[in-house]
Write a protein that holds these residues in place. Structure first.
Motif, PDB file in Angstrom:
ATOM      1  N   THR A 180      18.855  33.124  37.076  1.00  0.00           N
ATOM      2  CA  THR A 180      18.906  32.216  35.920  1.00  0.00           C
ATOM      3  C   THR A 180      18.287  32.876  34.695  1.00  0.00           C
ATOM      4  OG1 THR A 180      16.775  31.171  36.350  1.00  0.00           O
ATOM      5  CG2 THR A 180      18.702  30.211  37.449  1.00  0.00           C
ATOM      6  N   LYS A 181      18.707  32.370  33.539  1.00  0.00           N
ATOM      7  CA  LYS A 181      18.129  32.872  32.292  1.00  0.00           C
ATOM      8  C   LYS A 181      16.629  32.636  32.290  1.00  0.00           C
ATOM      9  CE  LYS A 181      21.826  32.669  28.922  1.00  0.00           C
ATOM     10  NZ  LYS A 181      22.320  32.009  27.712  1.00  0.00           N
ATOM     11  N   ALA A 182      16.217  31.486  32.849  1.00  0.00           N
ATOM     12  CA  ALA A 182      14.781  31.171  32.885  1.00  0.00           C
ATOM     13  C   ALA A 182      14.021  32.217  33.710  1.00  0.00           C
ATOM     14  CB  ALA A 182      14.575  29.782  33.467  1.00  0.00           C
ATOM     15  N   GLN A 183      14.617  32.647  34.837  1.00  0.00           N
ATOM     16  CA  GLN A 183      13.954  33.668  35.669  1.00  0.00           C
ATOM     17  C   GLN A 183      13.840  34.990  34.913  1.00  0.00           C
ATOM     18  OE1 GLN A 183      16.620  33.389  39.014  1.00  0.00           O
ATOM     19  NE2 GLN A 183      15.077  32.384  40.294  1.00  0.00           N
ATOM     20  N   LEU A 184      14.904  35.348  34.199  1.00  0.00           N
ATOM     21  CA  LEU A 184      14.863  36.601  33.434  1.00  0.00           C
ATOM     22  C   LEU A 184      13.857  36.492  32.296  1.00  0.00           C
ATOM     23  CD1 LEU A 184      18.656  37.506  33.382  1.00  0.00           C
ATOM     24  CD2 LEU A 184      16.844  38.666  34.630  1.00  0.00           C
ATOM     25  N   THR A 185      13.784  35.323  31.685  1.00  0.00           N
ATOM     26  CA  THR A 185      12.804  35.104  30.618  1.00  0.00           C
ATOM     27  C   THR A 185      11.395  35.253  31.176  1.00  0.00           C
ATOM     28  OG1 THR A 185      14.334  33.566  29.573  1.00  0.00           O
ATOM     29  CG2 THR A 185      12.068  33.504  28.811  1.00  0.00           C
ATOM     30  N   GLN A 186      11.186  34.719  32.384  1.00  0.00           N
ATOM     31  CA  GLN A 186       9.869  34.822  33.025  1.00  0.00           C
ATOM     32  C   GLN A 186       9.520  36.272  33.344  1.00  0.00           C
ATOM     33  OE1 GLN A 186       9.896  32.309  36.473  1.00  0.00           O
ATOM     34  NE2 GLN A 186       9.383  30.477  35.291  1.00  0.00           N
ATOM     35  N   VAL A 229      17.206  37.264  26.061  1.00  0.00           N
ATOM     36  CA  VAL A 229      17.779  37.680  27.343  1.00  0.00           C
ATOM     37  C   VAL A 229      19.248  38.049  27.147  1.00  0.00           C
ATOM     38  CG1 VAL A 229      18.433  36.897  29.646  1.00  0.00           C
ATOM     39  CG2 VAL A 229      16.157  36.379  28.763  1.00  0.00           C
ATOM     40  N   GLU A 230      19.956  37.219  26.378  1.00  0.00           N
ATOM     41  CA  GLU A 230      21.377  37.505  26.112  1.00  0.00           C
ATOM     42  C   GLU A 230      21.546  38.865  25.455  1.00  0.00           C
ATOM     43  OE1 GLU A 230      23.223  34.355  23.851  1.00  0.00           O
ATOM     44  OE2 GLU A 230      22.503  32.850  25.299  1.00  0.00           O
ATOM     45  N   VAL A 231      20.643  39.163  24.532  1.00  0.00           N
ATOM     46  CA  VAL A 231      20.719  40.445  23.825  1.00  0.00           C
ATOM     47  C   VAL A 231      20.517  41.605  24.810  1.00  0.00           C
ATOM     48  CG1 VAL A 231      19.605  41.915  22.093  1.00  0.00           C
ATOM     49  CG2 VAL A 231      20.011  39.502  21.604  1.00  0.00           C
ATOM     50  N   VAL A 237      27.339  33.306  34.200  1.00  0.00           N
ATOM     51  CA  VAL A 237      27.633  32.039  34.869  1.00  0.00           C
ATOM     52  C   VAL A 237      27.184  30.953  33.901  1.00  0.00           C
ATOM     53  CG1 VAL A 237      27.276  30.641  36.945  1.00  0.00           C
ATOM     54  CG2 VAL A 237      27.204  33.137  37.096  1.00  0.00           C
ATOM     55  N   ARG A 238      28.157  30.389  33.220  1.00  0.00           N
ATOM     56  CA  ARG A 238      27.861  29.494  32.101  1.00  0.00           C
ATOM     57  C   ARG A 238      26.907  28.362  32.490  1.00  0.00           C
ATOM     58  NH1 ARG A 238      29.990  30.195  27.388  1.00  0.00           N
ATOM     59  NH2 ARG A 238      31.601  31.599  28.133  1.00  0.00           N
ATOM     60  N   GLY A 239      25.880  28.211  31.699  1.00  0.00           N
ATOM     61  CA  GLY A 239      24.925  27.129  31.936  1.00  0.00           C
ATOM     62  C   GLY A 239      23.846  27.488  32.946  1.00  0.00           C
TER      63      GLY A 239
END
Ligand code: CA
Length: 223
Positions: free
Chosen positions: A172-178, A192-194, A213-215
């Motif tokens: 998840t984006k949240a995991q990558l952010t963490q 993260v997207e960048v 994976v959208r969302g």
């Protein structure tokens, strides 16, 4: 290929921080607060590395270490020592520690020390991870591709490492952010997207793709 760490730390605040932050970086962590529990868990859990506070309530951490080494155990050990206690530090190293880190410590520095100590030992040294023609080196410090090393910034390496280790599963984006937040990065999901965008460009032609994976987040898979 998760690395299992036993942390012996009687300060509940530091123990919680270790569990949280090292967990975010992908380590599997068990924490105990006394020397007696440490001895029991060393037998029960067979960790790849021991993080050992020297000032424990029941016994001196250095005694635990001396016993371990006297029994011929070469388990990699990093001692956690309080600031301004040079005697304790030297004592820890003489007792057979591979390294020490002074509290309060930076989690990124601890991560680097852990990797360095594991790299020097033959324990907990996981195999190279391969997806397509991408290879994450056993020390997890580099990714190589069809044309040699992939030039990644440290942050890009953290993101790609997480995706490679979870290949075929959504991260998840949240995991990558963490993962990035653990490096003291003040970042959001846009960042993260960048990073993912840059990584995609850098790993082209290696038989893998990073699917959005959208969302939810991202998934790395072979083509
Ligand atoms: Ca302590």
């Amino acid at each position: 290929m998760q690395i299992r760490i036993l942390a012996v730390e009687d300060d509940p605040h530091i123990a919680r921080l270790l569990a949280l932050e090292l967990g975010r970086l992908g380590y599997s962590l068990d924490t105990v607060g006394t020397a007696a529990e440490a001895v029991a868990q060393l037998k029960a859990r067979a960790p790849s590395l021991l993080l050992l506070d020297l000032g424990l309530p029941d016994r001196d951490g250095a005694d635990v270490l001396r016993e371990l080494r006297a029994g011929g155990d070469a388990l990699p050990v990093i001692c956690l020592t309080a600031r301004d206690q040079p005697v304790e530090r030297v004592g820890g190293l003489r007792a057979g520690a591979d390294d020490y880190i002074v509290k309060p410590f930076d989690i990124a520095e601890l991560d680097a020390r852990i990797r360095a100590v594991l790299r020097r030992s033959d324990r907990g040294a996981p195999q190279e991870l391969v997806q397509g023609t991408l290879r994450l080196t056993a020390d997890e410090a580099r990714v190589t591709g069809r044309d040699g090393p992939v030039g990644l910034t440290p942050r890009e390496l953290h993101v790609l490492r997480r995706l490679l280790k979870n290949a075929g599963r959504v991260v998840t984006k949240a995991q990558l952010t963490q993962t990035l937040a653990a490096l003291n990065e003040d970042i959001g999901e846009k960042t993260v997207e960048v990073y993912v965008h840059r990584i995609r460009h850098k790993i082209q032609g290696n038989g893998v793709e990073i699917v959005t994976v959208r969302g939810f987040g991202y998934l790395l898979r072979t083509l």
